[in-house]
Design an enzyme around this catalytic site. Structure first.
Site, short mmCIF file in Angstrom:
data_model
loop_
_atom_site.label_atom_id
_atom_site.label_comp_id
_atom_site.label_asym_id
_atom_site.label_seq_id
_atom_site.Cartn_x
_atom_site.Cartn_y
_atom_site.Cartn_z
N SER A 140 59.86 34.06 88.76
CA SER A 140 58.63 33.34 88.49
C SER A 140 57.89 33.59 89.76
O SER A 140 58.34 33.96 90.83
CB SER A 140 59.14 32.00 88.73
N ASP A 149 59.68 26.61 97.12
CA ASP A 149 60.08 27.31 95.64
C ASP A 149 59.44 26.10 94.57
O ASP A 149 59.91 26.09 93.42
CB ASP A 149 61.34 27.42 95.54
#
Ligand code: GRF
Length: 220
Positions: A140, A149
């Site tokens: 991602s 994150d």
């Protein structure tokens, strides 16, 4: 006169294969970004050699020379801002960044993470996906916010998990996709197509879904 290229500073700590993918993408004429500098917190990061081989300015800022995270991050901001970049790209930069740092680069700080976020934040993502018996894994690219994150996603690539895969098999498969989606996300940003606004990340003026744009192995 053509528009000025989008100046990018890339932060690394290690091998720099994502940096290399971006260098190659720019060299192939596929990306209007221009890497103004590569900064590493480790003098032995192989990515520094990759940058030098491509004629890119490098700097080393050793975090161990600073008494705390805040003072390292302040020096890092000063080093980065000396290059006046429009975008800062974290490419395997193994440091947790302070809130002040993240806020300073709000909307112009990207990271790549080896999992299909929000699954598997943090470390050892390949082992954890295998241990959970997942059938799919991936990577991602996201805008960085203060949640580790956890920032709005720009693009994800999905890879299959096959019977008998080891963490190394999976790491290789995911890495190959990282090298595809990171240059793509940087290109979208450099072209002014991807932006972060109050509602989240948008592509071509359309708010992206929570997963960002999702690419599957056979997508071109
Ligand atoms: C990548 O797996 C990336 O997802 C993570 O750190 C690794 C960096 O690899 N954030 P490299 O240094 O680009 O080869």
């Amino acid at each position: 006169m053509p528009a000025a290229a989008c100046k990018v500073v890339v932060l690394i700590s290690g091998s720099g294969s994502n940096l290399q993918a971006l260098i190659d993408n720019i060299a192939a004429g596929e990306n209007p970004a221009n890497i103004a500098a590569v900064i590493s917190n480790r003098g032995d990061a192989y990515g520094l050699q990759r940058a030098q081989a491509a004629g890119i300015t490098t700097r080393v800022l050793d975090h161990k020379a600073f008494s705390d995270r805040e003072s390292f991050d302040r020096a890092l901001i000063e080093a980065i801002d000396g290059f006046d970049p429009q975008l800062v790209v974290l490419a395997g930069f193994m440091r947790i960044l302070s809130g002040d740092f993240v806020r300073h680069y709000q909307g112009r700080l990207l990271n790549i993470h080896p999992s299909l976020l929000p699954k598997y934040k943090g470390l050892h993502t390949h082992q954890r996906a295998l241990a959970d018996g997942e059938h799919e894994h991936g990577c991602s690219v996201h805008f960085v916010t203060e949640e580790l994150d956890g920032g709005p996603l720009v693009v994800q690539a999905v890879v299959p998990i096959t019977q008998g895969d080891t963490p190394d098999d999976l790491a290789q498969r995911v890495h190959a996709q990282e090298h595809r989606i990171y240059p793509l996300a940087v290109r979208w940003f450099a072209e002014g197509r991807v932006r972060l606004n109050e509602q989240g990340a948008s592509l071509d003026g359309q708010l992206l879904a929570a997963s960002g744009k999702v690419l599957h192995p056979l997508d071109t």
